[in-house]
Design an enzyme around this catalytic site. Structure first.
Site, PDB file in Angstrom:
ATOM      1  N   ARG A  69       0.824  -1.210   0.000  1.00 13.75           N
ATOM      2  CA  ARG A  69       0.000   0.000   0.000  1.00 13.75           C
ATOM      3  C   ARG A  69       0.860   1.262   0.000  1.00 13.75           C
ATOM      4  NH1 ARG A  69      -3.033   2.778   3.763  1.00 13.75           N
ATOM      5  NH2 ARG A  69      -2.125   1.553   5.442  1.00 13.75           N
ATOM      6  N   LYS A  70       2.162   1.107  -0.145  1.00 15.31           N
ATOM      7  CA  LYS A  70       3.071   2.252  -0.192  1.00 15.31           C
ATOM      8  C   LYS A  70       3.055   2.828  -1.611  1.00 15.31           C
ATOM      9  CE  LYS A  70       5.990   0.576   3.567  1.00 15.31           C
ATOM     10  NZ  LYS A  70       7.333   0.112   3.983  1.00 15.31           N
ATOM     11  N   THR A  71       2.085   3.687  -1.838  1.00 17.67           N
ATOM     12  CA  THR A  71       1.886   4.293  -3.149  1.00 17.67           C
ATOM     13  C   THR A  71       1.802   5.807  -3.002  1.00 17.67           C
ATOM     14  OG1 THR A  71      -0.498   3.976  -2.881  1.00 17.67           O
ATOM     15  CG2 THR A  71       0.681   2.285  -4.128  1.00 17.67           C
TER      16      THR A  71
END
Length: 292
Positions: A137-139
């Site tokens: 989810r590191k976007t």
């Protein structure tokens, strides 16, 4: 034939509208200069990449009443020596230039992520790893849909799309709840049967507690490759002896393209890597209006 573009509903069109509004919040001074003569611009690829993001690129110019004709397909690997024509955009000069930077930002980043995903996917096949390799989810805020789309085009798993897609209980959740068991119980009481619960674990003991509490996935976080292989095998064998095999084991934490092969092993079901979307070089594309 199914296409990744068919995953997109209608919300991406609103996102594109917001991107365009961000880039031109008031007057379009450059558009005033060039006017509305009909022009054609050529999209060139000038570096290695996997073409990704075509639906988003197309929507930029659709909203600006321009037409895009592609000479390559989404997912196609490119490695031009110099530059390669990949598409043509036709429309009013000011409209082409109005969408130029937004469209380029999208395809440059999406194609870079797709290339990174493709390289990892090819390494996975070469080494024979049977598990799932996923992003995280590191976007980039506001750009998640584009980035996750690039992951899919490149051949990897998106992992959860957002906080509502799956329950992931990390160290902060556990510390705030008091224990892994209490955190899992609280989560299950509201997420029901439809969502999986994953627990981040720093040791085999924490993994055992998570499994006993009913977690669907245990994440062995920040283990070295060798530590991970030993721990995953130990946990799987210990619970198999009790007839319990409902859970998956995921590995995450600091894994890169250069190091991921050291984590491949039969006891790991999921390998997640933030480096699929973070710190990824963009692919060099340019859009040039053809001279009359």
């Amino acid at each position: 034939m199914a296409q990744y573009a068919h995953l997109l509903a209608t919300n991406y069109k609103t996102i594109i509208t917001e991107y365009l509004a961000e880039d031109v919040p008031s007057f379009d001074y450059g558009g005033y200069v060039v006017g509305e003569d009909e022009k054609t611009a050529i999209l060139y690829c000038k570096a290695e990449g996997v073409v990704a993001g075509i639906p988003f690129f197309d929507e930029v110019f659709k909203q600006l009443e321009c037409k895009v004709e592609w000479k390559v397909k989404e997912g196609e690997y490119l490695n031009p020596q110099g530059k390669q024509e990949v598409a043509r955009v036709t429309g009013k000069a000011r409209n082409i230039l109005l969408g130029e930077r937004t469209a380029l930002n999208i395809i440059c980043r999406c194609s870079g992520i797709a290339l990174r995903a493709r390289l990892v996917s090819e390494l996975q096949k070469e080494k024979g790893f049977k598990g799932v390799i996923a992003a995280t989810r590191k976007t980039t805020p506001g750009f998640r849909l584009v980035e996750k789309y690039g992951v899919l085009v490149g051949g990897l798993d998106t992992h959860r799309m957002d906080l509502s897609s799956m329950v992931m209980l990390k160290d902060n959740h556990i510390w705030s709840s008091g224990s892994i068991t209490k955190a899992v119980q609280n989560a299950r009481s509201v997420c029901g049967f439809a969502l999986k619960i994953e627990v981040e674990c720093q040791s085999e003991e924490e993994a055992d507690e998570a499994i006993a509490a009913g977690a669907d996935i245990v994440m062995l976080d920040n283990f070295s490759g060798e530590e991970l292989k030993l721990a995953a095998k130990s946990v799987k064998e210990r619970w198999a002896a009790k007839g319990v095999n409902h859970f998956l084991i995921e590995s995450s934490g600091g894994i890169t393209y250069e190091t991921c092969a050291g984590y491949f092993c039969p006891d790991i079901d999921v390998l997640s890597m933030s480096t699929i979307t973070q710190g990824v070089p963009h692919v060099d594309f340019s859009l040039k209006i053809a001279k009359d």
